[in-house]
Write an enzyme that holds these catalytic residues in place. Structure first.
Site, PDB file in Angstrom:
ATOM      1  N   ARG A 295       8.443  -6.462  -7.412  1.00  0.00           N
ATOM      2  CA  ARG A 295       8.226  -5.640  -8.602  1.00  0.00           C
ATOM      3  C   ARG A 295       9.310  -5.939  -9.641  1.00  0.00           C
ATOM      4  NH1 ARG A 295       9.585  -1.152  -7.989  1.00  0.00           N
ATOM      5  NH2 ARG A 295      10.107  -1.059  -5.785  1.00  0.00           N
TER       6      ARG A 295
ATOM      7  N   TYR B 268       1.875 -10.638  -8.292  1.00  0.00           N
ATOM      8  CA  TYR B 268       2.495 -10.118  -7.079  1.00  0.00           C
ATOM      9  C   TYR B 268       2.303  -8.611  -6.879  1.00  0.00           C
ATOM     10  CZ  TYR B 268       5.551  -9.991  -3.137  1.00  0.00           C
ATOM     11  OH  TYR B 268       6.022  -9.857  -1.864  1.00  0.00           O
TER      12      TYR B 268
ATOM     13  N   LYS C 138       0.732   1.122  -7.120  1.00  0.00           N
ATOM     14  CA  LYS C 138       1.796   1.848  -7.823  1.00  0.00           C
ATOM     15  C   LYS C 138       1.370   2.279  -9.231  1.00  0.00           C
ATOM     16  CE  LYS C 138       4.468   0.853  -4.344  1.00  0.00           C
ATOM     17  NZ  LYS C 138       5.088   1.787  -3.443  1.00  0.00           N
TER      18      LYS C 138
ATOM     19  N   HIS D  24       5.442   8.908  -3.382  1.00  0.00           N
ATOM     20  CA  HIS D  24       5.732   7.657  -2.656  1.00  0.00           C
ATOM     21  C   HIS D  24       6.068   8.026  -1.205  1.00  0.00           C
ATOM     22  CE1 HIS D  24       8.317   3.698  -2.570  1.00  0.00           C
ATOM     23  NE2 HIS D  24       7.093   3.473  -2.177  1.00  0.00           N
TER      24      HIS D  24
ATOM     25  N   SER E 221      11.562   2.128  -1.652  1.00  0.00           N
ATOM     26  CA  SER E 221      10.950   0.866  -1.253  1.00  0.00           C
ATOM     27  C   SER E 221      11.805   0.144  -0.208  1.00  0.00           C
ATOM     28  CB  SER E 221      10.779  -0.030  -2.477  1.00  0.00           C
ATOM     29  OG  SER E 221       9.981   0.632  -3.429  1.00  0.00           O
TER      30      SER E 221
ATOM     31  N   CYS F  48      12.584   1.049   2.766  1.00  0.00           N
ATOM     32  CA  CYS F  48      13.517   1.942   3.466  1.00  0.00           C
ATOM     33  C   CYS F  48      12.873   2.631   4.660  1.00  0.00           C
ATOM     34  CB  CYS F  48      14.101   2.948   2.500  1.00  0.00           C
ATOM     35  SG  CYS F  48      15.232   2.176   1.321  1.00  0.00           S
TER      36      CYS F  48
ATOM     37  N   LYS G 136       9.229   3.433   5.480  1.00  0.00           N
ATOM     38  CA  LYS G 136       7.995   4.223   5.570  1.00  0.00           C
ATOM     39  C   LYS G 136       6.984   3.586   6.525  1.00  0.00           C
ATOM     40  CE  LYS G 136       7.215   4.217   1.151  1.00  0.00           C
ATOM     41  NZ  LYS G 136       8.422   3.434   0.825  1.00  0.00           N
TER      42      LYS G 136
ATOM     43  N   ASN H 146       7.419   1.525   8.916  1.00  0.00           N
ATOM     44  CA  ASN H 146       7.896   1.577  10.297  1.00  0.00           C
ATOM     45  C   ASN H 146       7.754   2.970  10.902  1.00  0.00           C
ATOM     46  OD1 ASN H 146       9.439  -1.013  11.448  1.00  0.00           O
ATOM     47  ND2 ASN H 146       9.453  -1.025   9.213  1.00  0.00           N
TER      48      ASN H 146
ATOM     49  N   ASP I 245       2.496   4.510   2.449  1.00  0.00           N
ATOM     50  CA  ASP I 245       3.184   4.281   1.170  1.00  0.00           C
ATOM     51  C   ASP I 245       2.960   5.369   0.126  1.00  0.00           C
ATOM     52  OD1 ASP I 245       4.920   2.406  -0.232  1.00  0.00           O
ATOM     53  OD2 ASP I 245       3.223   1.947  -1.528  1.00  0.00           O
TER      54      ASP I 245
ATOM     55  N   ARG J  96       5.460 -10.168   2.339  1.00  0.00           N
ATOM     56  CA  ARG J  96       4.607  -9.020   2.677  1.00  0.00           C
ATOM     57  C   ARG J  96       3.367  -9.454   3.437  1.00  0.00           C
ATOM     58  NH1 ARG J  96       6.142  -3.571   0.607  1.00  0.00           N
ATOM     59  NH2 ARG J  96       8.128  -4.039  -0.380  1.00  0.00           N
TER      60      ARG J  96
ATOM     61  N   ARG K 133      18.531   4.998   2.074  1.00  0.00           N
ATOM     62  CA  ARG K 133      19.277   4.006   2.840  1.00  0.00           C
ATOM     63  C   ARG K 133      20.716   4.122   2.389  1.00  0.00           C
ATOM     64  NH1 ARG K 133      18.118  -1.401   4.930  1.00  0.00           N
ATOM     65  NH2 ARG K 133      15.893  -1.048   4.592  1.00  0.00           N
TER      66      ARG K 133
ATOM     67  N   ASN L 145      13.646   7.113  16.186  1.00  0.00           N
ATOM     68  CA  ASN L 145      13.603   8.145  15.128  1.00  0.00           C
ATOM     69  C   ASN L 145      12.750   9.336  15.551  1.00  0.00           C
ATOM     70  OD1 ASN L 145      15.237   6.587  13.490  1.00  0.00           O
ATOM     71  ND2 ASN L 145      13.515   5.580  12.458  1.00  0.00           N
TER      72      ASN L 145
HETATM   73  P1  GTP Z   1       7.754  -0.308   0.817  1.00  0.00           P
HETATM   74  O1  GTP Z   1       6.502  -0.932   1.335  1.00  0.00           O
HETATM   75  O2  GTP Z   1       8.575  -1.256  -0.009  1.00  0.00           O
HETATM   76  O3  GTP Z   1       7.535   0.978   0.090  1.00  0.00           O
HETATM   77  O4  GTP Z   1       8.734  -0.079   2.068  1.00  0.00           O
HETATM   78  P2  GTP Z   1       8.769   0.885   3.361  1.00  0.00           P
HETATM   79  O5  GTP Z   1       9.477   2.142   3.022  1.00  0.00           O
HETATM   80  O6  GTP Z   1       7.421   0.990   3.967  1.00  0.00           O
HETATM   81  O7  GTP Z   1       9.770   0.073   4.319  1.00  0.00           O
HETATM   82  P3  GTP Z   1       9.522  -0.613   5.753  1.00  0.00           P
HETATM   83  O8  GTP Z   1       9.091   0.354   6.795  1.00  0.00           O
HETATM   84  O9  GTP Z   1       8.656  -1.790   5.540  1.00  0.00           O
HETATM   85  O10 GTP Z   1      10.998  -1.094   6.151  1.00  0.00           O
HETATM   86  C1  GTP Z   1      11.752  -1.976   5.376  1.00  0.00           C
HETATM   87  C2  GTP Z   1      12.870  -2.582   6.172  1.00  0.00           C
HETATM   88  O11 GTP Z   1      13.677  -1.574   6.781  1.00  0.00           O
HETATM   89  C3  GTP Z   1      12.375  -3.491   7.296  1.00  0.00           C
HETATM   90  O12 GTP Z   1      13.130  -4.669   7.313  1.00  0.00           O
HETATM   91  C4  GTP Z   1      12.606  -2.678   8.532  1.00  0.00           C
HETATM   92  O13 GTP Z   1      12.849  -3.483   9.656  1.00  0.00           O
HETATM   93  C5  GTP Z   1      13.821  -1.807   8.161  1.00  0.00           C
HETATM   94  N1  GTP Z   1      13.793  -0.501   8.879  1.00  0.00           N
HETATM   95  C6  GTP Z   1      12.742   0.342   8.956  1.00  0.00           C
HETATM   96  N2  GTP Z   1      13.035   1.425   9.734  1.00  0.00           N
HETATM   97  C7  GTP Z   1      14.312   1.260  10.135  1.00  0.00           C
HETATM   98  C8  GTP Z   1      15.193   2.041  10.972  1.00  0.00           C
HETATM   99  O14 GTP Z   1      14.849   3.109  11.465  1.00  0.00           O
HETATM  100  N3  GTP Z   1      16.457   1.552  11.151  1.00  0.00           N
HETATM  101  C9  GTP Z   1      16.861   0.367  10.596  1.00  0.00           C
HETATM  102  N4  GTP Z   1      18.107  -0.041  10.833  1.00  0.00           N
HETATM  103  N5  GTP Z   1      16.056  -0.403   9.824  1.00  0.00           N
HETATM  104  C10 GTP Z   1      14.799   0.040   9.588  1.00  0.00           C
HETATM  105  C1  SPV Z   2       7.247  -0.925  -2.968  1.00  0.00           C
HETATM  106  O1  SPV Z   2       7.977  -1.730  -3.569  1.00  0.00           O
HETATM  107  O2  SPV Z   2       7.552   0.284  -2.836  1.00  0.00           O
HETATM  108  C2  SPV Z   2       5.996  -1.403  -2.348  1.00  0.00           C
HETATM  109  C3  SPV Z   2       5.565  -2.788  -2.598  1.00  0.00           C
HETATM  110  O3  SPV Z   2       5.342  -0.638  -1.666  1.00  0.00           O
HETATM  111  S1  SPV Z   2       4.749  -2.993  -4.124  1.00  0.00           S
HETATM  112  O4  SPV Z   2       3.338  -2.706  -3.932  1.00  0.00           O
HETATM  113  O5  SPV Z   2       4.937  -4.396  -4.551  1.00  0.00           O
HETATM  114  O6  SPV Z   2       5.286  -2.094  -5.120  1.00  0.00           O
HETATM  115 MN    MN Z   3       6.244   1.439  -1.636  1.00  0.00          MN
END
Ligand code: GTP
Ligand code: SPV
Ligand code: MN
Length: 579
Positions: A69, A197, A206, A226, A248, A250, A252, A254, A275, A364, A395, A491
């Site tokens: 983004r 992208y 978004k 979000h 983003s 951080c 979600k 996972n 998301d 992604r 984070r 978690n």
């Molecule tokens: P967007 O799609 O960008 O909105 O991101 P998201 O909030 O869905 O983040 P996602 O779950 O994809 O995690 C992003 C990164 O954080 C990855 O590299 C994960 O491995 C890492 N991560 C996720 N959960 C944890 C956790 O509980 N501990 C640690 N240390 N890292 C984590």
């Molecule tokens: C984010 O950046 O929070 C995402 C990926 O979920 S994107 O759709 O590119 O914004």
């Molecule tokens: Mn997002």
């Protein structure tokens, strides 16, 4: 163009004229259409096949200047700048339109223009909203097919309801100097030029479901956030629904797909969304949420059998990968995959460790939600799910404890408005810099944050039984950079404390920033933690927090007289208690 919606037909006509598109294709959303998009992209080199072990999976390499983004090129165009607020870049609507018209003029010469009707939310839900994206990118068409409910059923509902968001997109020449993501919330319109992208180009996500929707949500009395949405089922069969907002990259995705570790047997997790959540209070006063999306555009690096087994398995079939590396066997590869080795990097060059990571840190996957074995059937329920608790998080290597609980709704709004988090690769720019990211919506709120906090606070005036609010931080580290908390599946131990608090069963101690568990209140059996780690994770240092609250006050002051008095009052209460 076959539609009974006259204004849609007229708009498509106008756009075709402006862009000089050679042909117009109205997308029906069928599997055949998806396969024909894929076939066309394989021919043109936009997509590459992957090893047969990854059935129906493809790799897309985006332009190296177009990998995330672009917040500095994203604008909210309202008549007055104060409506967009200091949290957004602003451009006067007429000036923005003129700029965009010049960019779109003739930009589809000789190429096909795709018209994608889509529905954000279950097609029969009163909470769902409609949109149409016009694009010249077959990659966008394929991604929208996986991520949204798109095609003929959405068009039929548009013809019934009449109201829809207009999104116009062209990848253009990918010159970052000619790249803009414009939002016109009053006209329910999005214009995006010069990027192919993710969130820049898949306009249902978004641009629509957060920036335009947050504007509509304020007018209509709901929230577009979000947030992930998950179901947690206890060993006794009791079900809880959590909505959690983390910035983003951080955590979600996972958390939404969490695999309970062996020590937490009997607990089950199901994913509603990873998301975005739209939250409404129903006629009985219960807050409910739907996931407007129907698929995931998730961070690849870090995904492995230990961190997120669900996603790891889910992306082995029917997935589009963007900007990962490949192995010598032509399997997708990324950092911390823990199997195989990269041969070709994300830019298509032979992998050399000196050139940085093999997969782009913001690489992604795109998959339909139905790929997820934990996908909850309730995600298709038009009424959404009843929310047990709202969780904010960021984070932060320092300060923010593992978990704490807001005293009440208004204090929870203060906690959300005060979220700070280290920047990640999800947006261009520096990584690892702590910045304010209220409610994880800094890049996504379509109007002035001051007015947005007021809107959040307003819920307490209207409703009695709002869900309790929590804050979590999985990312605390020691001086050597080691994570203090194991994270991922573990978690669940923190979610259990939250759920038990919601039920009035778990213990907590009051502190000026909220209520925290004592180390004994979190189940750590079987965890390989170092002595003192949990104590550090649950410590509240009043002096450090006073400094933090000064920074928060400073940040709020950027919003001038838009900052609600109720928020200032909450801030003051905490500061008094800290003193
Ligand atoms: P967007 O799609 O960008 O909105 O991101 P998201 O909030 O869905 O983040 P996602 O779950 O994809 O995690 C992003 C990164 O954080 C990855 O590299 C994960 O491995 C890492 N991560 C996720 N959960 C944890 C956790 O509980 N501990 C640690 N240390 N890292 C984590
Ligand atoms: C984010 O950046 O929070 C995402 C990926 O979920 S994107 O759709 O590119 O914004
Ligand atoms: Mn997002």
């Amino acid at each position: 163009m076959q539609t009974s919606n006259v204004s849609l037909e007229r708009w498509v006509h106008e756009v075709a004229e402006l862009t000089h598109a050679a042909g117009v294709k109205l997308c029906d959303g069928s599997d055949e259409e998806y396969q024909s998009m894929v076939g066309q992209m394989l021919d043109s080199g936009l997509l590459q096949e992957l090893n047969d072990n990854y059935e129906n999976c493809y790799l897309h390499r985006s332009d190296p200047s177009d990998v995330a983004r672009v917040e500095h090129l994203t604008f909210v165009c309202t008549p007055h700048q104060h409506e967009a607020g200091p949290n957004n870049n602003w451009m006067e609507p007429a000036a923005a339109r003129e700029k965009m018209n010049a960019l779109f003029a003739g930009c589809m010469e000789g190429r096909t223009m795709y018209v994608i009707p889509y529905c954000m939310g279950p097609i029969d839900s009163p909470y769902a909203r409609l949109g149409v994206e016009i694009t010249d990118s077959p990659y966008v068409v394929a991604n929208m097919k996986l991520m949204t409910r798109m095609g003929t059923p959405a068009l039929r509902r548009i013809e019934q309801d009449g109201r829809f968001v207009r999104g116009l997109h062209s990848t253009g020449d990918l010159n970052p100097e000619r790249r803009f993501i414009m939002h016109f919330p009053e006209e329910m319109m999005i214009q995006s030029f010069g990027s192919g992208y993710g969130g820049n180009a898949l306009l249902g996500k978004k641009c629509h479901a957060l920036r335009i929707a947050s504007w509509q949500a304020r007018d209509e009395g709901w929230l577009a956030e979000h947030m992930l949405l998950m179901e947690v089922e206890s060993p006794q069969g009791q079900k809880y629904y959590l909505a959690a907002a983390f910035p983003s990259a951080c955590g979600k995705t996972n958390l939404a797909m969490l695999e309970p570790p062996a020590s937490q047997s009997g607990w089950k997790i199901r994913t509603l969304g990873d998301d975005i959540a739209w939250l409404h209070v129903d006629d009985s006063g219960q807050m409910r949420a739907i996931n407007p999306e129907a698929g995931y555009f998730g961070v690849v690096p870090g995904t492995n059998v230990d961190t997120n087994r669900t996603a790891y398995d889910m992306i082995q079939h029917n997935a589009i990968y963007t900007n990962v590396a490949v192995t010598a066997e032509n399997e997708p590869w990324w950092e911390d995959k823990n199997v195989g080795a990269p041969a070709i990097d994300w830019q298509g060059k032979p992998y050399q460790p000196g050139n940085g990571p093999a997969a782009h840190p913001n690489s992604r996957f795109t998959v339909a939600a139905t790929n997820n074995p934990k996908y909850s059937p309730l995600a298709e329920d038009p009424a959404g799910v009843p929310i047990t608790a709202i969780i904010f998080g960021g984070r932060r290597r320092e300060l923010a404890p593992l978990v704490y609980e807001a005293k009440d709704w208004n204090h929870g709004v203060l906690i959300g408005a005060s979220v700070a988090s280290e920047t990640t690769a999800a947006a261009t720019g520096a990584v690892g810099v702590v910045r304010r990211d209220p409610m994880a919506m800094k890049p996504f709120c379509g109007y002035n944050f001051g007015d947005y906090w007021e809107h959040w606070l307003g819920f307490a005036d209207k409703f009695d039984n709002l869900p309790p609010i929590y804050h979590v931080n999985w990312f605390r580290r020691d001086e050597d950079g080691r994570f203090l908390w194991p994270g991922f599946g573990e978690n669940l131990r923190v979610l259990r404390w939250i759920i038990e608090r919601c039920e009035g069963r778990a213990h907590a101690v009051e502190t000026p920033i909220g209520a925290l568990p004592l180390p004994d209140d979190i189940d750590t059996t079987g965890l390989d933690m170092q002595p003192g780690d949990l104590e550090s994770l649950l410590a509240v240092d009043n002096g450090q927090w006073l400094e933090e609250f000064k920074a928060i006050e400073q940040y709020f002051s950027e919003f001038g007289d838009h900052v609600p008095e109720g928020l200032v009052a909450e801030h003051k209460k905490v500061v008094e208690a800290l003193k």
